[in-house]
Motif scaffolding. Structure first.
Motif, PDB file in Angstrom:
ATOM      1  N   ARG A 102      -1.702 -11.400  34.245  1.00 32.51           N
ATOM      2  CA  ARG A 102      -2.421 -12.825  34.444  1.00 32.51           C
ATOM      3  C   ARG A 102      -3.050 -12.923  32.867  1.00 32.51           C
ATOM      4  NH1 ARG A 102      -7.930 -12.043  34.343  1.00 32.51           N
ATOM      5  NH2 ARG A 102      -8.551 -10.098  35.048  1.00 32.51           N
ATOM      6  N   TRP A 103      -3.255 -14.391  32.264  1.00 29.46           N
ATOM      7  CA  TRP A 103      -3.704 -14.883  31.167  1.00 29.46           C
ATOM      8  C   TRP A 103      -5.042 -13.937  31.043  1.00 29.46           C
ATOM      9  CZ3 TRP A 103      -0.499 -16.189  27.770  1.00 29.46           C
ATOM     10  CH2 TRP A 103       0.661 -16.890  27.973  1.00 29.46           C
ATOM     11  N   ALA A 104      -5.440 -13.475  29.846  1.00 35.55           N
ATOM     12  CA  ALA A 104      -6.635 -12.845  29.614  1.00 35.55           C
ATOM     13  C   ALA A 104      -7.740 -14.003  29.445  1.00 35.55           C
ATOM     14  CB  ALA A 104      -6.730 -12.117  28.237  1.00 35.55           C
ATOM     15  N   PRO A 105      -8.943 -13.538  29.958  1.00 35.23           N
ATOM     16  CA  PRO A 105     -10.133 -14.771  29.855  1.00 35.23           C
ATOM     17  C   PRO A 105      -9.901 -15.293  28.587  1.00 35.23           C
ATOM     18  CG  PRO A 105     -10.866 -12.799  30.980  1.00 35.23           C
ATOM     19  CD  PRO A 105      -9.497 -12.408  30.423  1.00 35.23           C
ATOM     20  N   GLY A 106     -10.463 -16.801  28.494  1.00 28.93           N
ATOM     21  CA  GLY A 106     -10.614 -17.351  27.233  1.00 28.93           C
ATOM     22  C   GLY A 106      -9.838 -18.666  27.120  1.00 28.93           C
TER      23      GLY A 106
END
Length: 237
Positions: A77-81
Motif C-alpha cells: 500500500r502507499w506509505a502515509p503522506g
C-alpha cells in the motif's frame, strides 16, 4: 556507500480484469544511483511508460516494493503522506513536448512551479532566472513559448522540472521532437544536471541517436527487463 535514489524490487502492474487483464510489468527489479542517467527502451507495449508512471507515483503497483530517495513509498500500500507533495518535492517531469503555458513567458513558466509549492513570487522568479542561466537560455527569459526554438523550449521545460530541487528526474521521450544536434545538447544537459546535482535521471526513449549518452540502457519486452547495457561513450559534461 551511496544509496539508490530509485529502487524497485519485484514490482508488477496489470490492467483490466479476468480474461481481459493485461500484465504490463512483471517482477521488475532495478535501481538507479545519484548522478546516473538511465534509459528505458523497448517496443510499444513493452511497459516503459508504465514503469515511468509507477516511479512517478501516478500509477499504483500491484506487487513489490518502491523506494524513492531512501524512503519506502509503496509496499503493499502507499506509505502515509501526501503523494502530490512527494511528486512536487522529489520528482521533476520532462515530456516529449515541452507543455509550456503559452500565455506565460519563459521565466514565469519556470517560476509557476515554485509558486505552486508555496515560494513567494519574487523568490520564485530569482530561482527561475538562475535556472535559465544555468541551462544557457537566460537570454530568452522574457520570450513567449511560441517564440522559442524547439531546443530552447525544451531547456525551459528542463528548468521547470528542476525548479523544486528534485533528486529524481523523469523524462518521457524528451528528444523525440528534436533534430540530432539539439537532441545531443538536451542529453548533455541532463547528464550535467545528474552529476552536478547528484540527481537520478530516468528517460523513456525510442531515439537511437541518444543511446550513447546513457550510463545504462535497460531494454524491456513484454513487461520484463530483457537487456541491460552500458553504452555511454560520452565524456562527463
Amino acid at each position: 556507500m551511496r544509496a539508490p535514489l530509485v529502487e524497485l524490487v519485484g514490482v508488477a502492474k496489470g490492467f483490466g480484469e479476468g480474461e481481459a487483464r493485461v500484465q504490463a510489468l512483471s517482477d521488475i527489479t532495478l535501481s538507479a544511483m545519484p548522478g546516473e542517467v538511465v534509459g528505458l527502451r523497448g517496443p510499444s507495449g513493452s511497459g516503459k511508460s508504465t514503469l515511468l508512471n509507477l516511479v512517478a507515483c501516478i500509477l499504483e503497483p500491484d506487487a513489490g516494493l518502491l523506494r524513492l530517495a531512501g524512503e519506502t513509498v509503496w509496499q503493499g500500500r502507499w506509505a502515509p503522506g501526501d503523494l502530490r507533495a512527494l511528486r512536487r518535492e522529489k520528482i521533476g517531469f520532462i515530456f516529449q513536448f515541452h507543455n509550456l503555458l503559452p500565455f506565460l513567458d519563459a521565466i514565469d513558466n519556470v517560476a509557476l512551479a515554485l509558486t505552486l509549492n508555496g515560494v513567494p513570487l519574487a523568490e520564485a522568479r530569482r530561482r527561475a532566472r538562475d535556472l535559465l542561466d544555468y541551462l544557457q537560455v537566460g537570454k530568452r527569459a522574457s520570450a513567449m513559448p511560441a517564440k522559442l526554438s524547439g531546443g530552447e523550449a525544451q531547456r525551459v521545460a528542463i528548468a521547470r522540472a528542476l525548479a523544486n530541487h528534485p533528486r529524481i528526474i523523469l523524462a518521457d521521450e524528451p528528444t523525440a521532437a528534436l533534430d540530432s544536434e539539439r537532441a545531443q545538447v538536451v542529453m548533455d544537459l541532463l547528464r550535467r544536471v545528474a552529476r552536478e546535482q547528484s540527481a537520478t535521471v530516468l528517460v523513456v526513449t525510442h531515439d537511437e541517436k541518444i543511446f550513447s549518452r546513457f550510463d545504462r540502457l535497460i531494454g524491456l519486452r513484454d513487461g520484463r527487463i530483457e537487456t541491460e547495457t552500458r553504452p555511454s561513450t560520452a565524456e562527463d559534461v
